[in-house]
Design an enzyme around this catalytic site. Structure first.
Site, short mmCIF file in Angstrom:
data_model
loop_
_atom_site.label_atom_id
_atom_site.label_comp_id
_atom_site.label_asym_id
_atom_site.label_seq_id
_atom_site.Cartn_x
_atom_site.Cartn_y
_atom_site.Cartn_z
N HIS A 267 18.90 1.91 -16.03
CA HIS A 267 18.82 3.28 -15.52
C HIS A 267 17.36 3.70 -15.40
O HIS A 267 16.61 3.65 -16.36
CB HIS A 267 19.59 4.24 -16.43
CG HIS A 267 21.06 4.23 -16.14
ND1 HIS A 267 21.85 5.35 -16.21
CD2 HIS A 267 21.87 3.23 -15.74
CE1 HIS A 267 23.10 5.03 -15.88
NE2 HIS A 267 23.14 3.75 -15.60
N TYR B 222 22.61 15.50 -18.11
CA TYR B 222 22.55 16.38 -19.28
C TYR B 222 22.68 17.81 -18.77
O TYR B 222 21.89 18.24 -17.91
CB TYR B 222 21.21 16.22 -20.01
CG TYR B 222 21.09 14.91 -20.78
CD1 TYR B 222 20.67 13.74 -20.14
CD2 TYR B 222 21.38 14.84 -22.14
CE1 TYR B 222 20.56 12.54 -20.83
CE2 TYR B 222 21.26 13.65 -22.85
CZ TYR B 222 20.85 12.50 -22.19
OH TYR B 222 20.74 11.32 -22.89
N PRO C 296 22.44 13.45 -31.33
CA PRO C 296 22.47 12.40 -30.31
C PRO C 296 21.83 12.77 -28.97
O PRO C 296 21.70 11.91 -28.09
CB PRO C 296 23.97 12.13 -30.13
CG PRO C 296 24.67 13.31 -30.68
CD PRO C 296 23.77 13.93 -31.71
N LYS D 146 18.49 8.60 -29.58
CA LYS D 146 17.49 7.91 -30.38
C LYS D 146 18.02 7.20 -31.64
O LYS D 146 17.32 6.35 -32.21
CB LYS D 146 16.40 8.91 -30.84
CG LYS D 146 15.50 9.37 -29.72
CD LYS D 146 14.47 8.31 -29.37
CE LYS D 146 13.83 8.53 -28.03
NZ LYS D 146 14.47 7.83 -26.92
N TYR E 253 11.88 9.68 -23.82
CA TYR E 253 13.26 9.22 -23.57
C TYR E 253 13.32 7.70 -23.46
O TYR E 253 14.23 7.07 -24.03
CB TYR E 253 13.82 9.88 -22.29
CG TYR E 253 15.31 9.70 -22.16
CD1 TYR E 253 16.20 10.60 -22.75
CD2 TYR E 253 15.85 8.61 -21.48
CE1 TYR E 253 17.57 10.41 -22.66
CE2 TYR E 253 17.22 8.41 -21.39
CZ TYR E 253 18.07 9.33 -21.98
OH TYR E 253 19.43 9.14 -21.91
P1 RFL Z 1 25.93 2.72 -39.05
O1 RFL Z 1 26.24 2.39 -37.64
O2 RFL Z 1 26.50 3.95 -39.62
O3 RFL Z 1 26.33 1.46 -39.94
C1 RFL Z 1 26.33 1.50 -41.35
C2 RFL Z 1 27.33 0.50 -41.86
O4 RFL Z 1 27.34 0.52 -43.29
C3 RFL Z 1 28.67 0.52 -43.76
N1 RFL Z 1 28.71 1.13 -45.10
C4 RFL Z 1 28.78 0.42 -46.23
N2 RFL Z 1 28.86 -0.90 -46.47
C5 RFL Z 1 28.93 -1.31 -47.78
N3 RFL Z 1 28.99 -0.44 -48.83
C6 RFL Z 1 28.91 0.89 -48.64
N4 RFL Z 1 28.94 1.74 -49.66
C7 RFL Z 1 28.81 1.37 -47.30
N5 RFL Z 1 28.73 2.60 -46.75
C8 RFL Z 1 28.67 2.44 -45.42
C9 RFL Z 1 29.43 1.31 -42.72
O5 RFL Z 1 30.83 1.02 -42.74
C10 RFL Z 1 28.75 0.84 -41.44
O6 RFL Z 1 29.38 -0.28 -40.88
O7 RFL Z 1 24.32 2.81 -39.27
P2 RFL Z 1 23.14 1.99 -38.58
O8 RFL Z 1 23.42 0.52 -38.56
O9 RFL Z 1 21.90 2.51 -39.21
O10 RFL Z 1 23.16 2.44 -37.05
C11 RFL Z 1 22.86 3.75 -36.66
C12 RFL Z 1 23.65 4.15 -35.41
O11 RFL Z 1 25.01 3.86 -35.62
C13 RFL Z 1 23.48 5.64 -35.04
O12 RFL Z 1 22.15 6.06 -35.27
C14 RFL Z 1 23.81 5.91 -33.56
O13 RFL Z 1 25.16 5.66 -33.30
C15 RFL Z 1 23.47 7.34 -33.17
N6 RFL Z 1 23.87 7.68 -31.80
C16 RFL Z 1 23.10 7.28 -30.72
N7 RFL Z 1 21.98 6.55 -30.89
C17 RFL Z 1 21.25 6.10 -29.81
O14 RFL Z 1 20.22 5.43 -30.01
N8 RFL Z 1 21.65 6.35 -28.51
C18 RFL Z 1 22.75 7.08 -28.24
O15 RFL Z 1 23.08 7.22 -27.07
C19 RFL Z 1 23.52 7.61 -29.37
N9 RFL Z 1 24.64 8.31 -29.16
C20 RFL Z 1 25.05 8.40 -31.57
C21 RFL Z 1 25.40 8.71 -30.23
C22 RFL Z 1 25.86 8.82 -32.62
C23 RFL Z 1 27.00 9.55 -32.36
N10 RFL Z 1 27.79 9.93 -33.47
C24 RFL Z 1 29.16 9.74 -33.56
C25 RFL Z 1 27.12 10.33 -34.69
C26 RFL Z 1 26.54 9.43 -29.95
C27 RFL Z 1 27.34 9.89 -31.01
C28 RFL Z 1 28.52 10.71 -30.66
C1 PHB Z 2 26.50 7.90 -24.94
O1 PHB Z 2 26.68 7.29 -23.88
O2 PHB Z 2 27.31 7.84 -25.88
C2 PHB Z 2 25.29 8.74 -25.08
C3 PHB Z 2 24.31 8.70 -24.10
C4 PHB Z 2 23.19 9.51 -24.21
C5 PHB Z 2 23.06 10.36 -25.30
C6 PHB Z 2 24.03 10.38 -26.29
C7 PHB Z 2 25.16 9.57 -26.18
O3 PHB Z 2 21.96 11.15 -25.39
#
Ligand code: RFL
Ligand code: PHB
Length: 395
Positions: free
Chosen positions: A76, A205, A297, A301, A389
């Protein structure tokens, strides 16, 4: 498989941070074990991020897990901002000297990393209960866990706490050793995934009178949409029809016309939070990813920060094991936090700019309108957005 007695690095958590770290270390010949409290299916069932920065793409390739991303990810070169009923394109590529982002889901990133780990036959314990990091202030840390009612323990040189916001590693640290910075936002995001073509080629957005919306995607046939909703809303309150109707109302007429709706394949509500824990190192235990910090989100990042943390951490461990240097581990926390705070600032800023804050009153709304107008008409302001971004470089 019996547990080893000693392993150089124990990684807690098999999310993107833990799996990527495991693979980067493996590529450098450093053995590691991953302990994950959930099952592989549960981990893959969490629908989260969708946008990868250059730094994350490079690390996935370095980890030997970039092939599917390179085959199926979408390049993108821009994003659109919709406000006051009009769409404005931010030319990420043109404003950053040719950089772009990759649209490729976190589920896919996780699956690719799981697959290469399984192919190499590396140790991952899923459904490990009561994981306890111990003695990390001394020379010989240990980690205990339970599996199928049996107690296990492994000794190690280092523990990597990649266990997310609610994990056991940060929770094991005495509160007086940590400083927390936190901001909780007065709304959440309701997300819906559907096997329908995205409404637009690029992400939109949306700042509308009815609240924020985001039109994202996973492929040319799979869409991901989000709506700002009050924290009191429950996902059961939102039928698919109600979701599509509300999204339509927040879009411009052309997008409203083009929007293809269909049955949801996932729907969930996520609260929005900014959070940083300082420092990120405690003796021989290092926190990485969501275990150490959370961003709302809006700036896409979270996953990218998790990747850059483990980029620094893998380099630090490699320096230690290969060159007997403690420079990397000694500077890990400081190095990460510099980058983390820039992403925290950007994510907070973009959240403040794009959402409705009814309790802030009309003054805030007018300032938002002025800032958005300035942003899309000033090359300097657009460049600042684009630069952040697509992701700041790793030092
Ligand atoms: P995770 O993915 O939460 O993984 C942590 C893992 O640890 C396990 N765990 C344990 N294991 C053993 N013992 C315990 N006591 C434990 N407690 C927990 C869990 O089961 C899990 O498997 O953390 P990690 O690896 O640091 O990754 C971080 C990302 O997942 C998170 O920052 C992103 O998803 C945030 N995020 C986005 N980030 C982006 O860079 N670009 C995006 O477009 C973006 N969109 C989003 C997002 C997060 C969202 N939500 C739901 C918060 C969109 C959404 C809606
Ligand atoms: C997504 O596709 O889940 C997504 C994309 C951009 C964002 C957050 C989430 O800023």
């Amino acid at each position: 498989m019996p547990s080893p007695k000693h392993v150089p690095v124990v990684i807690v958590g098999a999310g993107p941070a833990g799996l990527l770290l495991g693979q980067l270390l493996y590529q450098a010949g450093i053995d590691n074990i991953i302990l994950e409290q959930r099952s592989p299916d549960y981990v893959l069932g969490r629908i989260r991020a969708g946008v990868l920065e250059q730094v994350s793409m490079d690390l996935l390739r370095e980890a030997g897990a970039g092939a599917n991303m390179d085959r199926h990810g979408l390049h993108h070169h821009g994003i659109e901002l919709l406000f006051a009923g009009q769409r404005h394109r931010i030319d990420l590529h043109g404003l950053t000297g040719g950089k772009y982002v990759m649209v490729y889901g976190q589920t896919e990133v996780t699956r690719d990393l799981m697959q290469v780990r399984a192919e190499e036959g590396l140790a991952t314990v899923y459904e490990a209960a009561h994981v306890q990091p111990r003695d990390y202030d001394g020379e010989q840390p240990r980690v205990r866990w339970e599996k199928d009612g049996e107690l296990h323990e492994v000794r190690c040189d280092f523990i990597a706490g990649c266990d997310g916001f609610h994990g056991a590693c940060r929770a094991s640290i005495a509160p007086e050793r940590i400083r927390h910075y936190e901001k909780v936002y007065p709304f959440g995001w309701l997300g819906l995934m559907s096997d329908t073509p995205p409404v637009s080629k690029e992400l939109i957005y949306v700042n509308s009178e009815r609240g924020f919306a985001l039109c994202s995607q996973r492929s040319l046939t799979r869409s991901r949409y989000y709506l700002q909703v009050p924290l009191s809303d429950k996902v059961e309150d939102w039928s698919d029809e109600a979701f599509w109707e509300e999204l339509r109302r927040r879009l411009d007429p052309e997008a409203r016309e083009r929007l293809v709706t269909g049955a949801s394949i996932e729907k969930s509500i996520a609260p929005l939070r900014s959070f940083v824990c300082e420092p990120m190192r405690f003796g021989r235990m290092f926190l990485a990813g969501d275990a150490a910090h959370i961003v709302p989100p809006t700036g896409a990042k979270g996953l990218n920060l998790a990747a850059s943390d483990v980029g620094y951490l893998s380099r630090a461990f490699i320096d230690y094991f290969k060159n007997k240097s403690t420079h990397g581990i000694d500077h890990y926390s400081e190095q990460c936090l510099k980058r983390v705070w820039k992403a925290e600032r950007f994510s907070w800023w973009m959240t403040s700019l794009m959402h409705n804050f009814p309790e802030e009153g009309a003054f805030h709304t007018r300032v938002q309108e002025a800032e958005l107008d300035y942003l899309v008409h000033s090359r300097a302001a657009s460049t600042s957005l684009a630069e952040n971004y697509v992701g700041l470089p790793m030092a």
